[in-house]
Design an enzyme around this catalytic site. Structure first.
Site, short mmCIF file in Angstrom:
data_model
loop_
_atom_site.label_atom_id
_atom_site.label_comp_id
_atom_site.label_asym_id
_atom_site.label_seq_id
_atom_site.Cartn_x
_atom_site.Cartn_y
_atom_site.Cartn_z
N LYS A 298 0.84 -1.20 0.00
CA LYS A 298 0.00 0.00 0.00
C LYS A 298 0.87 1.25 0.00
O LYS A 298 1.97 1.26 0.56
CB LYS A 298 -0.97 0.01 1.18
CG LYS A 298 -0.35 -0.01 2.56
CD LYS A 298 -1.43 -0.05 3.63
CE LYS A 298 -0.83 -0.02 5.02
NZ LYS A 298 -0.17 1.25 5.36
N LYS A 327 0.62 -0.89 9.75
CA LYS A 327 1.78 -0.23 9.16
C LYS A 327 1.53 1.27 8.98
O LYS A 327 0.40 1.74 8.98
CB LYS A 327 2.10 -0.86 7.80
CG LYS A 327 2.50 -2.34 7.90
CD LYS A 327 3.84 -2.49 8.61
CE LYS A 327 4.26 -3.95 8.70
NZ LYS A 327 3.59 -4.70 9.76
N ASP A 328 2.62 2.03 8.82
CA ASP A 328 2.56 3.48 8.68
C ASP A 328 1.67 3.88 7.51
O ASP A 328 1.54 3.15 6.53
CB ASP A 328 3.96 4.05 8.45
CG ASP A 328 4.90 3.75 9.60
OD1 ASP A 328 5.28 2.58 9.75
OD2 ASP A 328 5.23 4.68 10.34
N LYS A 329 1.08 5.09 7.61
CA LYS A 329 0.28 5.60 6.51
C LYS A 329 1.16 6.26 5.45
O LYS A 329 1.17 5.83 4.30
CB LYS A 329 -0.76 6.61 7.01
CG LYS A 329 -1.60 7.23 5.89
CD LYS A 329 -2.55 8.28 6.42
CE LYS A 329 -3.49 8.79 5.32
NZ LYS A 329 -2.75 9.54 4.27
#
Length: 650
Positions: A298, A327-329
C-alpha cells in the site's frame, strides 16, 4: 531527526543511550522515503514468500509460483543539501519479547540469527556459534578429522521452550540438527546436509533445510535450474531417500528471459495421510472456512482504509481480514494479510481495482487460518533522511563524521526501545492514547467525541468534526466527512442508527474491527511504557538493580516468564541491561519490585485506573499485557550518503 506533526507531550521526556550530538534532517517527505517490509515468523521478508497455487485439489499438476516483489526504490535527489538513505531490520521475538543482544562478534564468518537471542542466553549462543564454525571448518578441510560429536545447550524442562529453541537453532544453522535427551537439548552436525552439499551449493542446501524445518503451509522450494538430467536424477534420489515421506519433488520446465527452456526441481510438502479421506467424510455435512493469504503493498494509505476498500470490492466485512501489525500511513509498506471467505481466484479478480486505490496484491495463496496481531519477526526499514545538517551550523565536524558516529553507536550500544509516533497519531487536541484511556474507563460517549474532536485548522475533515461536536447530527456529519476517513464514517453510521447514548456508542465501537478497538488501548499502554522507560533510565541508567524484571531462561517457567532481580544478583552483576524488560500494563503481568513498580501504580492511579482489570467486556476487549525489552539493537544497518553528485557507502 526532525519529524512533522508530533505532539511534544508524548516525546518531551525521551532519553538516549549514546551521548553523540547527532544531526538534523527530515523524514517522510514522501511515502517513497519510508519503505517498510514485514518479516514473517520464519525470518523471511514477505516480499520473498514462495507459494503453490493448485489448479485442482490433489492434482499432481500444480501451478508453481515464485513471486519476489521488488519494493519501489526511492531515488535520492540531492541538491545542495545532503541526503542519507538508511536500511535496517528491527526485529521482534514472537510478537511478545523484543530481541535483546547485539551481534556476537567472532572471527568466524557466521553471524548468529536474531531468532536465537530471545530463547538462549549469550554464553550458549557463543558456544553454539563456535561449535558451528568448527563444523564448517572440518567439512571444508580435506585433512581435518570429523570428530565433532555433539554439544549440549543445557536443560530446558518446558516443552514449548524446547520447541522454540529447536526451530531457532535449525533456522540459524541449517547444517546442524537438534535433539533432546530427557530435558537436555543437544546439537550435532547434520550429515544429510553434508551429503546434499555434494550435489548442490551450500547456499542451496541452507535454503532447502530451512524450508524443511519451517514447514510453512503451501510453501515450496526450487533448486537452481539444471540442464543435466543425470544430476537432477541424483538430487531426486537423495530427496526421495532422505525425506520421501515428508516431501515430494518434481522437475518443471520454464522459459528464461531469452526464451530458452530451463528445468528445475521443485519440492513441496505432502498432504498428511488420511486428510483426503477426512475431507470426503465431512464434505456436505460441515462447510469449511476458506482463507486466502496475500502480501499487501500500500502507498500512502492507512491499514484500515486499505482493508475498507478491499472488503467493499470483495463483498465481505472488514473484520474478515487479519494481519500481524498496523503499518505506517505515509509510507510504502508490504505486509502479510489473510482474508476469510474469499478464494484466491476471487481475490485475483480485484487486482486491477486495488491498484487504482494505491494498493497492489502479491503472493496470493490458500491458507488454513487467519493471522494474529504480533505474528511476525519484525520489519525491514528503508528510510531516506533529507536536508541533513549539523546541529551546530558552525561546527567544523563534517556531516559524514556525524552520521558515521551515530550509526556506530546505534550498532554497538543500541537504543531505547520507545514506541514510535505512529502509535499515537498527529492530532493536536486528541491523540490515540486519550481515546484508549476513555475506553479502558468505559466512557464510551467520551471516546466517540474524542475521536471526532476537531483540530484548530480548517479542512474538510475538521469542518465535519466541528459540525458533529456542535450538533451531534451523525447523518449530516456523514455527508460532510470525506470518504477516506474510514473509521470516523463507520462510527458515524452506527451512531446515526443507534443514537448518541451509552448503548449507541458501544455499538458504534463494536462496528470497528477488533484490531482497531484494541489499537487505541494499546496506544495508551504504549504511552505508559514510554514514560516508564524514560523514568527507569533517568533513575538507574544502564545498571541492573534489585527489583528489576529480567528475562532469564534458567529461572523462567510457563507461569513466570520474567525473574525479579535480587540484592545478591545486583551485587554480583548477574544480569545486563540487555535482559531487563518493562511491562505493558495488563491483567496478566507483574510489575518491577522497586521504585519503577511504584511509579506504575501511581501513574495508573492518577488517571483513574487504580482498580482497572484491563478487560472491557462490552467491547470484547481483553488486555493481558506483555513485556518489552528496554534496549533494542538493529540488524543489517547500513547507510548511503549523497550530496550533490558524490556518494559514500558504509
Amino acid at each position: 531527526m526532525e519529524t512533522q506533526g508530533l505532539s511534544p507531550a508524548i516525546f518531551d521526556s525521551l532519553c538516549y543511550v549514546s551521548d553523540h550530538r547527532g544531526f538534523f534532517g527530515t523524514i517522510k517527505n514522501s511515502p517513497a522515503d519510508f519503505v517498510v517490509t514485514e518479516i514473517n515468523v520464519s525470518g523471511q521478508l514477505v516480499t520473498e514468500v514462495q507459494t503453490i497455487e493448485k489448479s485442482e485439489r490433489d492434482s499432481p499438476q500444480d501451478i508453481i509460483t515464485k513471486q519476489t516483489i521488488n519494493p519501489k526504490d526511492a531515488k535520492l535527489k540531492g541538491t545542495t543539501c545532503e541526503v542519507a538513505e538508511f536500511a535496517t531490520d528491527i526485529l521482534e521475538a514472537g510478537g511478545r519479547l523484543a530481541q535483546t543482544s547485539p551481534d556476537v562478534v567472532d572471527n568466524c564468518e557466521l553471524d548468529p540469527c536474531y531468532l536465537l537471542y530471545p530463547v538462549v542466553d549469550l554464553a550458549v549462543q557463543e558456544s553454539l556459534n563456535q561449535f558451528a564454525c568448527n563444523v564448517r571448518s572440518v567439512w571444508s578441510s580435506p585433512v581435518a578429522e570429523n570428530n565433532l560429536n555433539e554439544l549440549s545447550l543445557g536443560l530446558y524442562p518446558d516443552k514449548d521452550e524446547r520447541a522454540l529453541i529447536h526451530s531457532a537453532v535449525r533456522q540459524t544453522y541449517p547444517f546442524l540438527i537438534t535433539f533432546t535427551k530427557s530435558s537436555e537439548l543437544f546439537v550435532k552436525p547434520n550429515l544429510d546436509y553434508q551429503e546434499l552439499c555434494q550435489l548442490t551449493s551450500e547456499k542451496e542446501a541452507d535454503a532447502f533445510f530451512k524450508f524443511l524445518d519451517a514447514k510453512l503451509e503451501n510453501s515450496r522450494f526450487s533448486f537452481n535450474t539444471d540442464d543435466c538430467k543425470e544430476h537432477r536424477t541424483a538430487v531426486h534420489h537423495f530427496i526421495s531417500k532422505k525425506f520421501g515421506k515428508l516431501v515430494e519433488a518434481k522437475s518443471f520446465s520454464e522459459k528464461d528471459t531469452y526464451g530458452l527452456l530451463k528445468v528445475c526441481i521443485t519440492v513441496r510438502f505432502r498432504e498428511k495421510i488420511g486428510s483426503s479421506r477426512k475431507r470426503k467424510r465431512t464434505e456436505g455435512t460441515e462447510k469449511q472456512d476458506v482463507y486466502t493469504g496475500f502480501t499487501l503493498q500500500k502507498d500512502n494509505l492507512e491499514t484500515l482504509e486499505a482493508i475498507s476498500y478491499l472488503s467493499y470490492s470483495l463483498g465481505v466485512l472488514p473484520s474478515d481480514f487479519s494481519y500481524a501489525g498496523i503499518k505506517d500511513k505515509k509510507a510504502i509498506t508490504y505486509q502479510a494479510m489473510v482474508v476469510k471467505k474469499v478464494t484466491p481466484e476471487r481475490l485475483k479478480q480485484i487486482e486491477a481495482i486495488s491498484e487504482k486505490k494505491g494498493m497492489t496484491i502479491h503472493n496470493i495463496h490458500s491458507v488454513k487460518k487467519h493471522l494474529h496481531l504480533g505474528q511476525l519477526s519484525g520489519n525491514h526499514f528503508s528510510i531516506i533522511v533529507r536536508d541533513i545538517q549539523n546541529q551546530n551550523h558552525g561546527s567544523s565536524v563534517c556531516i559524514q563524521e556525524r552520521i558515521e558516529e551515530a550509526v556506530y553507536n546505534i550498532k554497538t550500544k543500541g537504543f531505547l526501545n520507545y514506541y514510535g509516533p505512529q502509535r499515537f497519531g498527529k492530532g493536536q487536541n486528541c491523540q490515540s492514547h486519550d481515546i484508549g484511556l476513555a475506553l479502558l474507563k468505559e466512557e464510551m460517549e467520551k471516546a466517540v467525541k474524542l475521536l471526532l474532536n476537531p483540530d484548530s485548522f480548517e479542512d474538510p475533515v475538521n469542518n465535519a468534526k466541528q459540525y458533529f461536536i456542535e450538533t451531534e447530527d451523525a447523518k449530516g456529519t456523514l455527508a460532510l466527512m470525506p470518504h477516506y476517513k474510514i473509521r470516523e464514517r463507520m462510527l458515524l453510521r452506527a451512531i446515526n442508527r443507534f443514537g448518541m447514548n451509552n448503548e449507541g456508542c458501544v455499538r458504534a465501537w463494536l462496528s470497528l474491527p477488533h484490531s482497531i478497538r484494541i489499537f487505541y488501548i494499546h496506544a495508551f499502554c504504549s504511552k505508559v511504557w514510554n514514560e516508564a522507560a524514560s523514568y527507569r533510565f533517568t533513575l538507574y541508567g544502564l545498571k541492573v538493580v534489585q527489583g528489576d524484571l529480567v528475562v532469564c531462561h534458567e529461572t523462567a517457567n510457563e507461569n513466570s516468564p520474567v525473574h525479579i532481580v535480587t540484592a545478591e544478583e545486583e551485587e554480583s552483576s548477574a544480569y545486563t541491561i540487555n535482559q531487563v524488560v518493562l511491562p505493558m500494563p495488563g491483567y496478566s503481568i507483574k510489575y518491577p519490585a522497586n521504585e519503577i513498580g511504584q511509579w506504575y501504580s501511581e501513574t495508573l492511579a492518577k488517571v483513574g485506573l487504580q482498580s482497572c482489570t484491563f478487560r472491557v467486556g462490552s467491547l470484547q476487549l481483553n488486555v493481558p499485557g506483555c513485556y518489552r525489552h528496554i534496549l533494542k539493537y538493529p540488524h543489517n544497518l547500513f547507510y548511503k550518503l549523497t550530496f550533490e553528485n558524490q556518494a559514500k557507502k558504509n
